[in-house]
Design a protein around this motif. Structure first.
Motif, mmCIF file in Angstrom:
data_model
loop_
_atom_site.group_PDB
_atom_site.id
_atom_site.type_symbol
_atom_site.label_atom_id
_atom_site.label_comp_id
_atom_site.label_asym_id
_atom_site.label_seq_id
_atom_site.Cartn_x
_atom_site.Cartn_y
_atom_site.Cartn_z
ATOM 1 N N HIS A 140 0.864 -1.192 0.000
ATOM 2 C CA HIS A 140 0.000 0.000 0.000
ATOM 3 C C HIS A 140 0.895 1.235 0.000
ATOM 4 O O HIS A 140 1.378 1.670 1.045
ATOM 5 N N HIS A 166 1.774 5.104 -2.429
ATOM 6 C CA HIS A 166 1.221 6.055 -3.412
ATOM 7 C C HIS A 166 2.377 6.712 -4.160
ATOM 8 O O HIS A 166 3.040 7.602 -3.636
ATOM 9 N N VAL A 186 -1.639 1.859 -4.733
ATOM 10 C CA VAL A 186 -3.034 1.424 -4.617
ATOM 11 C C VAL A 186 -3.993 2.571 -4.925
ATOM 12 O O VAL A 186 -4.199 3.463 -4.124
ATOM 13 N N LYS A 192 -8.687 -1.021 -6.349
ATOM 14 C CA LYS A 192 -8.815 -0.248 -5.102
ATOM 15 C C LYS A 192 -10.145 0.494 -5.066
ATOM 16 O O LYS A 192 -10.583 1.059 -6.069
ATOM 17 N N HIS A 205 -6.016 -0.163 6.373
ATOM 18 C CA HIS A 205 -6.215 0.707 7.543
ATOM 19 C C HIS A 205 -6.857 -0.066 8.703
ATOM 20 O O HIS A 205 -7.793 0.424 9.355
ATOM 21 N N ASP A 257 1.175 2.890 3.407
ATOM 22 C CA ASP A 257 0.328 3.978 2.904
ATOM 23 C C ASP A 257 1.215 5.229 2.742
ATOM 24 O O ASP A 257 0.913 6.310 3.248
HETATM 25 ZN ZN LIG Z 1 -3.592 4.985 0.786
#
Ligand SMILES: [Zn+2]
Length: 416
Positions: free
Chosen positions: A83, A85, A120, A186, A241, A303
Motif C-alpha cells: 500500500h 502512493h 493502490v 482499489k 487501515h 500507505d
Molecule cells: Zn492509501
C-alpha cells in the motif's frame, strides 16, 4: 582456422575464470528468513546474472566477484509494500493521481529494503497508461498497481465521488492489458450510501481473478463493517487501515477493548487485513488491544505519501518494528511483507529467494536499544528493537548500502 577451433581456444581461455568466479555477489553468514522456501537459519546466498544462484552453507568466497559479510544480520527477500502512493506528478489538485501528494518510488523504496511497491488506487482505467509511462517504466523499483475503480483515479474531491466513472467492465479490460502489473482493484474515499463502488470492484476482480482492497468509511449514512467483511468481500480481498479509528468507520476493537467477533470471523473466511499505516490510520488505542488478543496484520504496509512519510509512519521498517514491539514474532513480520504479500497479489515469483528467483534481497539489522514509536495521534510506544536496512539488492544489483558492507576499502580502489 576453423570456427570449431576458434571456439575451442576461446573456451579454454574463458572457462577457468568462469569456473572460479561463477557468482556476481555472495552474501555470507547472514540469518536467512525465507518463509516460502522454509529457510530460517544462518546460511549463504549467491547471486548470478540477476538471479538467486545458490542458497547453502559455506559457499566458497573465491567463487564470487563480490562478497558481503552479513554476520549478525538478517537476509530476507526484498520487501513488498502493498500500500503505497507513487503516481507522482505536477497536476494541480490531483492528490495521489499524478499529483504532489504521491512520491517517486526510488526515493523511498531501497533505503527501507523494499524492492516492490504497490501503488493502490493512484491510477484508474483512464490514466493507467500515463502512470505506466511516467512512473512504472522509469523506476528501478518494481512498481505494481491496484487500479482504482474510479476511471480517473485518486484525484480527490468530487472526482472520487462520481459513481458514473466506476465501471467494472472497463476496469477489467485495463487489467487484462497489464497482467501481473495491475494486481488488484482499489476502492477508497467514496462517501455516498451505496455499495456500488465495492460491488463493481469485486465484479471486476472476479472477472480478472485479482483481489480488491478497500479503504472503508466516511459513508453517509454509515455502511456496516460487518456487511463489508462478511457479505461483500471475497476470501483474499483486503481491508486496509486495519487499526484506524476514523469518522464514519467502525473500528475493529470495540469500546471494551475487544476485537469484534465478526472481524475474527472475516479473518477465518480469508479476508486479508492490511496495516496501511498512513498519516491517519494507525492508532495504538486500536493496535495494542487488538494485538494483545493476537490480531496481527496479514500484511504490513506504509500507505506512503507526503502526509505520512514524515510523521509517525516514517517508512516500512519503522512500521514493521511497531508490530515487532507489539509482540509479533520477527519471522511473521518478515513473512507478512514477503511471502504473504506475494501470495495476496498472486505474484508467486516474488517474496522469496529460492534458486532461480529474481535476486531481490534485503539485509536487515535488528537493532536492540531504547526506541520510541509514534502513532497518527502523536502518542508514543516505547520499544527495545528496531529494524534498519543495511543492504538492498534489486535484480542482482546493489541499490542501497548503508554502511558500505558491499563496498571495497577506498585504499583498494585502483588509482586513476
Ligand atoms: Zn492509501
Amino acid at each position: 582456422m576453423t570456427c570449431a577451433l576458434v571456439f575451442a581456444l576461446l573456451a579454454t581461455t574463458v572457462t577457468p575464470r568462469a569456473q572460479t568466479q561463477e557468482f556476481d555477489l555472495l552474501i555470507k553468514n547472514g540469518h536467512v528468513i525465507d518463509a516460502k522456501n522454509g529457510v530460517n537459519a544462518v546460511t549463504d546466498v549467491a547471486v548470478a546474472g540477476g538471479k538467486i544462484a545458490r542458497v547453502a552453507a559455506n559457499i566458497d568466497p573465491k567463487l564470487a566477484r563480490r562478497v558481503v559479510d552479513a554476520s549478525g544480520l538478517y537476509v530476507v527477500p526484498g520487501l513488498i509494500d502493498m500500500h503505497a502512493h507513487v503516481f507522482y506528478g505536477t497536476e494541480r489538485d490531483a492528490y495521489l493521481s499524478n499529483g504532489e501528494s504521491a512520491v517517486p518510488p526510488d526515493s523511498h523504496s531501497f533505503r527501507a529494503g523494499q524492492t516492490t511497491l504497490v501503488d493502490v488506487g493512484g491510477a484508474g482505467w483512464r490514466n493507467f497508461g500515463q502512470f505506466k509511462e511516467q512512473v512504472i517504466d522509469r523506476a528501478r523499483t518494481r512498481v505494481l498497481s491496484f487500479i482504482n475503480i474510479v476511471g480517473s483515479g485518486m484525484k480527490g474531491g468530487p472526482v472520487e465521488q462520481n459513481l458514473a466513472d466506476m465501471d467494472a467492465r472497463l476496469t477489467a479490460m485495463r487489467i487484462k492489458q497489464h497482467p501481473g502489473v495491475i494486481v488488484g482493484i482499489k476502492v477508497a474515499h467514496y462517501s455516498g450510501p451505496e455499495w456500488d463502488p465495492v460491488d463493481r470492484a469485486v465484479a471486476a476482480g472476479k472477472e480478472m481473478n485479482v483481489p480488491v482492497m478497500i479503504d472503508f468509511g466516511g459513508h453517509t449514512p454509515p455502511l456496516g463493517l460487518d456487511d463489508l467483511l462478511l457479505k461483500h468481500l471475497r476470501p483474499g480481498d483486503i481491508l486496509t487501515h486495519t487499526y484506524a479509528h476514523v469518522a464514519g468507520r467502525i473500528p475493529i476493537v470495540d469500546d471494551n477493548g475487544k476485537v469484534r467477533p465478526y472481524v475474527w470471523e472475516a479473518r477465518k473466511r480469508g479476508v486479508i487485513f492490511d496495516a496501511g499505516h498512513g498519516g491517519g490510520s494507525f492508532l495504538f488505542r486500536q493496535a495494542v488491544p487488538a494485538t494483545k488478543e493476537g490480531f496481527f496484520p496479514d500484511v504490513i504496509s506504509t500507505d506512503l505519501h507526503t502526509g505520512s512519510m514524515n510523521s509517525g509512519m516514517k517508512d516500512i521498517l519503522n512500521t514493521m518494528s511497531k508490530f515487532l514491539n507489539l509482540g509479533m514474532p520477527l519471522n511473521d513480520v518478515i513473512k507478512a511483507n514477503t511471502a504473504k504479500a506475494a501470495d495476496v497479489i498472486k505474484r508467486p515469483d516474488l517474496g522469496h529467494i529460492g534458486v532461480g528467483a529474481e535476486a531481490d534481497i534485503a539485509v536487515l539489522n535488528l537493532r536492540k536499544g531504547k526506541f520510541g514509536f509514534v502513532d497518527i495521534a502523536g502518542g508514543k510506544l516505547l520499544g527495545d528493537q528496531k529494524l534498519e536496512c543495511e543492504l538492498t539488492v534489486r535484480a542482482g544489483q546493489v541499490v542501497w548500502d548503508l554502511n558500505g558492507i558491499a563496498a571495497p576499502m577506498w585504499t583498494d580502489l585502483p588509482r586513476k
